[in-house]
Scaffold this motif. Structure first.
Motif, PDB file in Angstrom:
ATOM      1  N   LYS A   1       0.833  -1.204   0.000  1.00 18.42           N
ATOM      2  CA  LYS A   1       0.000   0.000   0.000  1.00 18.42           C
ATOM      3  C   LYS A   1       0.865   1.250   0.000  1.00 18.42           C
ATOM      4  CE  LYS A   1      -3.655   2.347   2.605  1.00 18.42           C
ATOM      5  NZ  LYS A   1      -4.512   2.325   3.808  1.00 18.42           N
TER       6      LYS A   1
ATOM      7  N   GLU B   1       0.823   4.083  -2.917  1.00 21.66           N
ATOM      8  CA  GLU B   1       0.408   5.445  -2.611  1.00 21.66           C
ATOM      9  C   GLU B   1       1.527   6.461  -2.821  1.00 21.66           C
ATOM     10  OE1 GLU B   1      -1.062   5.287   1.356  1.00 21.66           O
ATOM     11  OE2 GLU B   1      -3.016   4.463   0.769  1.00 21.66           O
ATOM     12  N   ASN B   2       2.767   6.001  -2.799  1.00 24.91           N
ATOM     13  CA  ASN B   2       3.904   6.899  -2.968  1.00 24.91           C
ATOM     14  C   ASN B   2       4.673   6.590  -4.256  1.00 24.91           C
ATOM     15  OD1 ASN B   2       4.209   8.453  -0.168  1.00 24.91           O
ATOM     16  ND2 ASN B   2       3.642   6.327   0.264  1.00 24.91           N
TER      17      ASN B   2
END
Length: 452
Positions: free
Chosen positions: A94, A98-99
């Motif tokens: 995750k 997300e990054n």
């Protein structure tokens, strides 16, 4: 090209050998999990693909750096999770997704590399990953019957020859994967017949890369190049350009041949001033064309040139134009080594020779200070700042003793690091418009005093 889907790579009894160091960045909350990032170097074209390693007992005993370097050198980012619980695997994936922009990876090209056989696959349900590496040791006939991870993930199983004693159990696991719909490949490596340069990790890693390549995982997703890649390529192309000039027109004497011919056919204005220099001079007329409009200024700057080249073309581009004065701004490309190594004394000598040639032809000489530079972006690490400062002192001493006028841009543009103030340049070497606006009144004052 086959579309990227979820991948599983199973490495059976691998031998990982590593000893080189790679810069790592700690990511995430260390109280929950420790995630390290091994980024693709700026000079390497990134595939945007990434591997999340979830090490087991065997890999934990080895140095991980060479494994990471193997993949990052091929444009694949690597992440290492030290606490391989199911929740931490999920949190790490995750985090990467997300990054992804900051990490320079594609959120749809994330793979997980794990160890421990069936228990590892128990950590995979519903994970949005796209290829997985698992080093499996031994299997019983039941393993694989209750796998819960996606049946759309292709699987690569790699084992060394010692695992052949478990071939029945491996075949059982292989069959279960195929029945579930996972596209599965199964390879053995005989490590006993390989030498030290090809044994262990390199064999397995190359197999992984070859397999990923079949799914398009090693192809760059974006054609755009990073700034570092562009600068590196620009420097290589510039060196090729110089090599070509070496055999044709090294000093670019023909660059202004036609323009000079036209000027010589016109009447010679009594106050003509020629600007001799490199890209800083050449770029001046582009950055602030008004400074050159309706003036007797003639710009003869050529980007990338050194004083050796300027000296060769000085008669063509300065003396034969019969100017009243010449403004010489040169030397920084010599320090950068654009045409090879050269001492400060020889750079000074070239500028002094241009001044001598001008004065012999009754041309007033303005010798400009070299602009400050902390580093050269096209050739970093040369520490030019102290060399520039020393050469400027040599030039001022010469100018004061030989009826030349020294134009000091340096003092007005230097920062606390002996580089150029950031507001005057984007790259620390070439002035922007604000930088030229600092230089112009300094030069105009010197020219005004000369005309008196």
């Amino acid at each position: 090209m086959k579309a990227i889907t979820l991948f599983v790579v199973l490495l059976l009894g691998c031998f990982w050998e590593a000893n080189a160091q790679e810069e790592t960045v700690a990511l995430g909350n260390d109280t929950l999990w420790n995630l390290q990032c091994f980024k693709v170097e700026p000079e390497v074209i990134s595939t945007k693909t990434s591997l999340l390693f979830v090490p087991g007992e065997e890999l934990a005993k080895e140095d991980f750096d060479t494994i990471a370097r193997f993949f990052t050198d091929r444009g694949i980012a690597v992440f290492k999770l030290d606490n391989p619980s199911a929740s931490n695997v999920e949190k790490s994936v995750k985090y990467i997704r997300e990054n992804s922009k900051e990490l320079n990876v594609d959120p749809n090209h994330i793979g997980v590399v794990g160890y421990g056989g069936k228990p590892f696959f128990d950590r995979l349900p519903d994970l949005p990953v796209h290829f997985v590496v698992s080093a499996l040791q031994k299997f019983d006939d039941a393993q694989g019957e209750k796998l819960d991870f996606s049946d759309t993930i292709p699987v690569l199983m790699i084992a060394n020859s010692e695992c052949q004693r478990d071939i029945k159990n491996l075949n059982a696991f292989y069959s279960v994967l195929n029945k579930r719909g996972n596209e599965t490949s199964f390879l053995f490596v005989d490590t006993e017949k390989t030498g030290p340069d090809t044994s262990g990790s390199n064999i397995h890693l190359k197999m992984i890369c070859d397999w990923l390549s079949g799914y398009g995982g090693l192809e760059p997703l974006f054609a755009e190049k990073t700034e570092a890649q562009k600068k590196a390529e620009d420097w290589v192309n510039f060196q090729k350009y110089l090599e070509n000039l070496l055999h044709t027109d090294w000093a670019l004497r023909q660059r202004f041949a036609e323009a000079n011919k036209n000027l010589k056919q016109q009447s010679f204005p009594p106050d003509r001033i020629v600007f001799m220099g490199n890209s800083i001079t050449e770029g001046w007329i582009n950055a602030d064309p008004d400074f050159f409009k309706e003036t007797p200024f003639v710009n003869r700057g050529i980007g990338g040139q050194t004083t050796s080249q300027m000296l060769v073309r000085f008669r063509n581009d300065v003396v034969e134009l019969k100017p009243k004065a010449v403004v010489i701004l040169a030397g920084t490309n010599d320090i950068a080594g654009n045409t090879g190594p050269i001492s400060l004394e020889d750079i000074f000598g070239n500028i002094a020779s241009m001044a001598d040639l001008a004065q012999t032809n009754n041309i007033q000489v303005f010798i400009c200070s070299i602009l400050p530079a902390y580093d050269y972006p096209w050739k970093p690490g040369l520490n030019p700042a102290p060399k520039i400062a020393k050469l400027n002192k040599m030039l001022k001493t010469y100018a004061d003793a030989n009826d030349c006028i020294f134009v000091d841009y340096y003092s007005a543009m230097i920062d606390e690091r002996q580089g150029m103030k950031s507001e005057y340049s984007q790259d620390g070497v070439h002035p922007n418009l604000d930088g030229y606006k600092v230089m112009e009144p300094i030069l105009q004052k010197a020219l005004k005093n000369f005309k008196k």
